[in-house]
Design a protein around this motif. Sequence first.
Motif, mmCIF file in Angstrom:
data_model
loop_
_atom_site.group_PDB
_atom_site.id
_atom_site.type_symbol
_atom_site.label_atom_id
_atom_site.label_comp_id
_atom_site.label_asym_id
_atom_site.label_seq_id
_atom_site.Cartn_x
_atom_site.Cartn_y
_atom_site.Cartn_z
ATOM 1 N N ASP A 145 47.762 30.549 37.493
ATOM 2 C CA ASP A 145 47.216 30.939 38.795
ATOM 3 C C ASP A 145 48.383 31.049 39.774
ATOM 4 O O ASP A 145 49.087 30.062 40.023
ATOM 5 C CB ASP A 145 46.193 29.903 39.276
ATOM 6 C CG ASP A 145 45.451 30.375 40.517
ATOM 7 O OD1 ASP A 145 44.229 30.542 40.450
ATOM 8 O OD2 ASP A 145 46.115 30.586 41.565
ATOM 9 N N ASP A 203 38.841 37.624 45.909
ATOM 10 C CA ASP A 203 39.629 36.399 46.022
ATOM 11 C C ASP A 203 38.811 35.192 45.562
ATOM 12 O O ASP A 203 38.320 35.183 44.451
ATOM 13 C CB ASP A 203 40.123 36.238 47.460
ATOM 14 C CG ASP A 203 41.303 35.286 47.552
ATOM 15 O OD1 ASP A 203 41.915 35.004 46.506
ATOM 16 O OD2 ASP A 203 41.593 34.799 48.656
ATOM 17 N N GLU A 207 48.488 31.178 42.824
ATOM 18 C CA GLU A 207 48.332 30.392 44.042
ATOM 19 C C GLU A 207 48.283 28.897 43.735
ATOM 20 O O GLU A 207 47.933 28.092 44.609
ATOM 21 C CB GLU A 207 47.062 30.830 44.777
ATOM 22 C CG GLU A 207 47.102 32.306 45.184
ATOM 23 C CD GLU A 207 45.774 32.787 45.750
ATOM 24 O OE1 GLU A 207 44.873 31.955 45.931
ATOM 25 O OE2 GLU A 207 45.643 33.997 45.997
ATOM 26 N N TYR A 209 48.712 40.995 34.482
ATOM 27 C CA TYR A 209 48.405 40.459 35.814
ATOM 28 C C TYR A 209 46.983 40.860 36.196
ATOM 29 O O TYR A 209 46.584 42.019 36.028
ATOM 30 C CB TYR A 209 49.388 40.993 36.856
ATOM 31 C CG TYR A 209 49.022 40.580 38.263
ATOM 32 C CD1 TYR A 209 49.169 39.257 38.675
ATOM 33 C CD2 TYR A 209 48.521 41.506 39.176
ATOM 34 C CE1 TYR A 209 48.816 38.862 39.954
ATOM 35 C CE2 TYR A 209 48.172 41.128 40.460
ATOM 36 C CZ TYR A 209 48.319 39.794 40.837
ATOM 37 O OH TYR A 209 47.957 39.413 42.105
ATOM 38 N N SER A 210 46.193 39.893 36.676
ATOM 39 C CA SER A 210 44.812 40.138 37.098
ATOM 40 C C SER A 210 44.669 39.938 38.592
ATOM 41 O O SER A 210 45.205 38.965 39.150
ATOM 42 C CB SER A 210 43.854 39.173 36.369
ATOM 43 O OG SER A 210 43.825 39.427 34.989
ATOM 44 N N TRP A 211 43.932 40.847 39.219
ATOM 45 C CA TRP A 211 43.705 40.780 40.666
ATOM 46 C C TRP A 211 42.257 41.123 40.953
ATOM 47 O O TRP A 211 41.665 42.006 40.318
ATOM 48 C CB TRP A 211 44.631 41.757 41.385
ATOM 49 C CG TRP A 211 44.317 41.944 42.835
ATOM 50 C CD1 TRP A 211 44.664 41.119 43.868
ATOM 51 C CD2 TRP A 211 43.585 43.020 43.420
ATOM 52 N NE1 TRP A 211 44.209 41.617 45.049
ATOM 53 C CE2 TRP A 211 43.537 42.782 44.817
ATOM 54 C CE3 TRP A 211 42.974 44.167 42.907
ATOM 55 C CZ2 TRP A 211 42.882 43.650 45.690
ATOM 56 C CZ3 TRP A 211 42.325 45.022 43.770
ATOM 57 C CH2 TRP A 211 42.291 44.764 45.153
ATOM 58 N N ASP A 212 41.653 40.417 41.896
ATOM 59 C CA ASP A 212 40.280 40.670 42.305
ATOM 60 C C ASP A 212 40.210 40.614 43.824
ATOM 61 O O ASP A 212 40.626 39.623 44.436
ATOM 62 C CB ASP A 212 39.333 39.621 41.692
ATOM 63 C CG ASP A 212 37.859 39.998 41.828
ATOM 64 O OD1 ASP A 212 37.452 40.392 42.940
ATOM 65 O OD2 ASP A 212 37.128 39.892 40.823
ATOM 66 N N GLU A 213 39.686 41.681 44.427
ATOM 67 C CA GLU A 213 39.626 41.774 45.890
ATOM 68 C C GLU A 213 38.763 40.685 46.505
ATOM 69 O O GLU A 213 38.958 40.303 47.656
ATOM 70 C CB GLU A 213 39.087 43.153 46.285
ATOM 71 C CG GLU A 213 39.148 43.439 47.775
ATOM 72 C CD GLU A 213 38.610 44.828 48.103
ATOM 73 O OE1 GLU A 213 38.921 45.326 49.199
ATOM 74 O OE2 GLU A 213 37.872 45.391 47.267
ATOM 75 N N ALA A 246 38.757 45.415 41.385
ATOM 76 C CA ALA A 246 39.428 44.412 40.553
ATOM 77 C C ALA A 246 40.197 45.155 39.468
ATOM 78 O O ALA A 246 39.819 46.262 39.063
ATOM 79 C CB ALA A 246 38.425 43.437 39.929
ATOM 80 N N GLN A 268 41.507 36.024 40.035
ATOM 81 C CA GLN A 268 41.663 36.700 41.320
ATOM 82 C C GLN A 268 43.124 36.972 41.648
ATOM 83 O O GLN A 268 43.442 37.873 42.402
ATOM 84 C CB GLN A 268 40.989 35.904 42.446
ATOM 85 C CG GLN A 268 41.839 34.845 43.116
ATOM 86 C CD GLN A 268 41.960 33.572 42.312
ATOM 87 O OE1 GLN A 268 41.589 33.526 41.158
ATOM 88 N NE2 GLN A 268 42.501 32.541 42.919
ATOM 89 N N ASN A 269 44.041 36.187 41.076
ATOM 90 C CA ASN A 269 45.480 36.367 41.286
ATOM 91 C C ASN A 269 46.191 35.561 40.211
ATOM 92 O O ASN A 269 46.772 34.507 40.483
ATOM 93 C CB ASN A 269 45.877 35.899 42.686
ATOM 94 C CG ASN A 269 47.349 36.121 42.973
ATOM 95 O OD1 ASN A 269 48.032 36.860 42.248
ATOM 96 N ND2 ASN A 269 47.855 35.485 44.017
ATOM 97 N N ASP A 270 46.136 36.060 38.960
ATOM 98 C CA ASP A 270 46.575 35.263 37.811
ATOM 99 C C ASP A 270 47.468 36.091 36.888
ATOM 100 O O ASP A 270 47.306 37.307 36.769
ATOM 101 C CB ASP A 270 45.363 34.748 37.028
ATOM 102 C CG ASP A 270 44.508 33.797 37.837
ATOM 103 O OD1 ASP A 270 44.666 32.583 37.706
ATOM 104 O OD2 ASP A 270 43.682 34.293 38.646
#
Length: 385
Positions: free
Chosen positions: A330, A296, A332, A290-294, A267, A304-306
Amino acid sequence: MCASYAGVAGEWSGNAGVEWLAFPKQALSDAQHDSYLSFSLEPEYYHEWDHGKKSFTFEPFLRRAQYDTARTHADIRELNIGVTSEWWELTAGISKVYWGITESQHLVDIVNQTDLVENLDTEDKLGQPMLDLTLVGGDLGTLDLFVLPGFRERTFLDEDGRPRFGLVVDRQNPLYENNSEDRHIDFAARWYQYIGDWEVGLSHFHGTARTPEMIITPTGPFTPPVLTPFYPQIDQTGLEVQGIFGAWLWKLEAIHNTGFDHSPFFAAVGGFEYTFVLENGMEIGALMEYSWDERDEKTPSRFQNDMLVGTRLTFNDVQSTQVLAGVIVDMEGAGHSYNLEAERRFGESWKLSLEARGVFHVEPGDFLYQSRRDNSFRFTAARYF
């Protein structure tokens, strides 16, 4: 970094405050209320001797809250003795340690447990028993070594508290992966150094996860289920990178974690802040992260995708007026949120603070849907001494 000692011995300081937490929309549960009053007291006693080479710190915390019994609580944030020399520092007792550089979330910060009944921003921490040895290596950087006996469980609001999860958390019956439960001894280490214009930090933690997994537990045929916190054993490696280039501030936090749901994951959160300085001295910062977490949708957080887009206003006046505001989108389309924090000193001893938090464009099935009626305002007046 070794602590900087003020050289003032045997001194009390701290603050006492009154907080009003208000919710414009009616709660989903009849047990919850539209407003909550509370009083907090956080004194600190600090004493140093032997020319500042030895010190004693005591910082208790107390909150008395209306309605929510879980939010009425007391804690010892710090109770420790420190010894310093030219190349090392040793602290023994209860302490608070903060790691991290980003605004939207705090991925690498793992030593202290979050005091979640204080605020959902996860920035309030419980005191953690620890033995902390800091080695200052000059050009080789600084190394912090931690032994962490005694696990602290995360605090959660009661049924009448707000905002909270849709289901009530069973605070009395947490589950642990390790048979030692809250007596497990954890270990952590962090190295950091300045390399040119960059500040780099590497850390590793081995022990009981501070963020629990939530298990939906049935309670009976005619009563709603509850959420049972489960604390697994994890290994987490963290990276922090921060660089300042003129008006630009670049920052990154990344972790690799093994233990959650028995699957390793990555992450990260990263971005920049650009600061404009006006002729009157006021500073206007533009932030983007930007934030990302594998994991999901399996992540226990919303990041997770923000994307965070925000601004920081620093007035540089005698009242130290500051405003931090942002929107987390978000990517998504699964619900968005906003956050505003403002504070200003009045006179020599008073500070007023305002927070506004909320969500919008949330649909059934979104992570934030359970918070759709919990947009809130928080007013705090604190007297410092």
